[in-house]
Design an enzyme around this catalytic site. Structure first.
Site, PDB file in Angstrom:
ATOM      1  N   PRO A  96       0.844  -1.193   0.000  1.00  0.00           N
ATOM      2  CA  PRO A  96       0.000   0.000   0.000  1.00  0.00           C
ATOM      3  C   PRO A  96       0.885   1.250   0.000  1.00  0.00           C
ATOM      4  O   PRO A  96       1.888   1.290   0.708  1.00  0.00           O
ATOM      5  CB  PRO A  96      -0.776  -0.100   1.305  1.00  0.00           C
ATOM      6  CG  PRO A  96      -0.489  -1.439   1.871  1.00  0.00           C
ATOM      7  CD  PRO A  96       0.734  -1.983   1.227  1.00  0.00           C
ATOM      8  N   VAL A  97       0.531   2.231  -0.797  1.00  0.00           N
ATOM      9  CA  VAL A  97       1.342   3.455  -0.892  1.00  0.00           C
ATOM     10  C   VAL A  97       0.873   4.444   0.179  1.00  0.00           C
ATOM     11  O   VAL A  97      -0.306   4.483   0.533  1.00  0.00           O
ATOM     12  CB  VAL A  97       1.193   4.057  -2.311  1.00  0.00           C
ATOM     13  CG1 VAL A  97       1.904   5.393  -2.426  1.00  0.00           C
ATOM     14  CG2 VAL A  97       1.765   3.086  -3.347  1.00  0.00           C
ATOM     15  N   GLY A  98       1.790   5.209   0.721  1.00  0.00           N
ATOM     16  CA  GLY A  98       1.416   6.290   1.645  1.00  0.00           C
ATOM     17  C   GLY A  98       1.016   5.816   3.027  1.00  0.00           C
ATOM     18  O   GLY A  98       0.351   6.526   3.771  1.00  0.00           O
ATOM     19  N   GLY A 102       7.382   2.022   3.315  1.00  0.00           N
ATOM     20  CA  GLY A 102       8.651   2.027   2.591  1.00  0.00           C
ATOM     21  C   GLY A 102       8.544   1.745   1.103  1.00  0.00           C
ATOM     22  O   GLY A 102       9.428   1.118   0.516  1.00  0.00           O
ATOM     23  N   SER A 103       7.457   2.223   0.474  1.00  0.00           N
ATOM     24  CA  SER A 103       7.279   1.864  -0.938  1.00  0.00           C
ATOM     25  C   SER A 103       8.339   2.487  -1.844  1.00  0.00           C
ATOM     26  O   SER A 103       8.748   1.868  -2.830  1.00  0.00           O
ATOM     27  CB  SER A 103       5.865   2.182  -1.427  1.00  0.00           C
ATOM     28  OG  SER A 103       5.533   3.499  -1.126  1.00  0.00           O
ATOM     29  N   SER A 104       8.849   3.681  -1.521  1.00  0.00           N
ATOM     30  CA  SER A 104       9.836   4.272  -2.442  1.00  0.00           C
ATOM     31  C   SER A 104      11.169   3.518  -2.363  1.00  0.00           C
ATOM     32  O   SER A 104      11.805   3.258  -3.387  1.00  0.00           O
ATOM     33  CB  SER A 104      10.012   5.775  -2.207  1.00  0.00           C
ATOM     34  OG  SER A 104      10.913   6.014  -1.162  1.00  0.00           O
ATOM     35  N   ALA A 106      11.475   0.368  -1.606  1.00  0.00           N
ATOM     36  CA  ALA A 106      11.235  -0.930  -2.259  1.00  0.00           C
ATOM     37  C   ALA A 106      11.368  -0.782  -3.769  1.00  0.00           C
ATOM     38  O   ALA A 106      11.995  -1.611  -4.440  1.00  0.00           O
ATOM     39  CB  ALA A 106       9.851  -1.454  -1.885  1.00  0.00           C
ATOM     40  N   ASP A 147      16.106   2.775   4.965  1.00  0.00           N
ATOM     41  CA  ASP A 147      14.968   2.159   4.270  1.00  0.00           C
ATOM     42  C   ASP A 147      15.443   1.240   3.154  1.00  0.00           C
ATOM     43  O   ASP A 147      14.919   0.136   2.983  1.00  0.00           O
ATOM     44  CB  ASP A 147      14.049   3.233   3.669  1.00  0.00           C
ATOM     45  CG  ASP A 147      13.035   3.735   4.683  1.00  0.00           C
ATOM     46  OD1 ASP A 147      13.253   3.505   5.890  1.00  0.00           O
ATOM     47  OD2 ASP A 147      12.040   4.347   4.264  1.00  0.00           O
TER      48      ASP A 147
END
Ligand code: PMV
Length: 314
Positions: A96-98, A102-104, A106, A147
């Site tokens: 899930p973003v936001g 740690g999506s960026s 990843a 991260d």
């Protein structure tokens, strides 16, 4: 013929890479003031594939990325000597973003791994991180690297500002249920809130931050020893201190309470607070599934098993 060689024949120009999501297990906010924190990877993450470019519409090759993502990818491709126009990039995400997961980072690690494969380089972790930092710099300016280190998926790390992250060898797998509040937090605003609280009441806030740091150091030993009950208690205590810092919300409090009622060994907010996610600790995989069933949050909860992978530490 095994499945792998079959795959290679069908897609002769396909290079993929994965980056993992992350949660801060303990120590958020205090880490800003020099205390340690523990971060750990999620099994879930982002996969980047570099395949054959679309004929006739080269402008679509990087259509899965926004402007910032394109800028970051092109910079990283140049850093490894690969022409970005050679590939069509696709991104598959189970993160899930936001939500502070740690999506960026990843995405940065996934793109780094795919690009290094395309360049014919071996995937040495230090090299993967170097290239991932090229992307992270575009996303965040001056990232600490914590991260991206966690996004390698090599188990929990103990981190203190200014020192290299130290891998922690896990004594027993750590089953964590992640609960999403659905509201997107602003880490920056929450860090600012703690800063103002500290300005208004220095010693009181510093005492809380120091107590969090002491809990993190204790948690590192509990993780090494495989003591999940002890870790759960430390997480509960860490949450109580974060609540006192003023970064929890009614929504997060009710998720934490629900997780404890459902039998979690411990539960706390993770990341900056003000929304985002809660993590709760289970005794084993079956217990984690029971907690998820009781909470009945559908796609707003998922489980991850944290361990040091064979051959492990970054
Ligand atoms: O919200 P996240 O997952 O990016 O975590 C923020 C952690 C803080 O300690 C609150 C801020 C920081 O820069 O360490």
């Amino acid at each position: 013929m095994d499945r792998r060689s079959w795959y290679i024949i069908i897609h002769p120009m396909r290079f993929t890479g994965k980056g993992h999501g992350k949660v801060i297990l303990m120590g958020e906010h205090a880490v800003v003031y020099g205390e340690p924190a523990i971060g750990m990877h999620l099994e879930r993450g982002i996969t980047v594939s570099l395949g054959v470019p679309s004929r006739g519409s080269p402008g679509k090759n990087l259509a899965h990325l926004d402007d910032r993502g394109r800028e970051a990818f092109v910079a990283a491709a140049r850093a490894v000597g690969v022409d970005p126009a050679r590939f069509r990039l696709t991104v598959a995400s189970r993160l899930p973003v936001g939500q502070g997961l740690g999506s960026s980072a990843a995405l940065s690690v996934a793109a780094s791994r795919a690009l290094l494969r395309a360049a014919g380089e071996t995937l040495d972790d230090a090299r993967v991180l170097d290239v991932a930092q090229v992307l992270e710099k575009v996303f965040h300016g001056t990232p600490s690297g914590i991260d991206a280190t966690i996004a390698l998926g090599k188990g929990p790390v103990f981190y203190r500002k200014g020192a290299p992250p130290e891998p922690i060898l896990v004594g027993a797998p750590i089953p964590v249920v992640v609960l999403l509040s659905g509201t997107s937090p602003s880490t920056k605003a929450m860090v600012e809130r703690v800063r103002r609280r500290r300005e208004g009441d220095g010693p009181g806030t510093d005492r809380i931050l120091g107590e969090i740091g002491a809990l993190v150091t204790e948690a590192r030993e509990l993780i090494r020893a495989g003591s999940l009950e002890g870790l759960g208690r430390a997480m509960d205590e860490n949450h109580r201190l974060l609540e006192r810092l003023g970064v929890s919300t009614d929504g997060l409090e009710s998720l934490v309470a629900a997780a404890r009622r459902a039998g979690a060994l411990g539960a706390k907010l993770t990341g900056g607070g003000g929304g985002g996610a809660v993590i709760s600790l289970a005794g084993d995989g079956r217990h984690a599934r029971e907690i998820m069933k009781t909470l009945n949050l559908g796609p707003n909860s998922f489980m991850t098993m944290v361990q040091t992978p064979a051959g492990g530490a970054p």
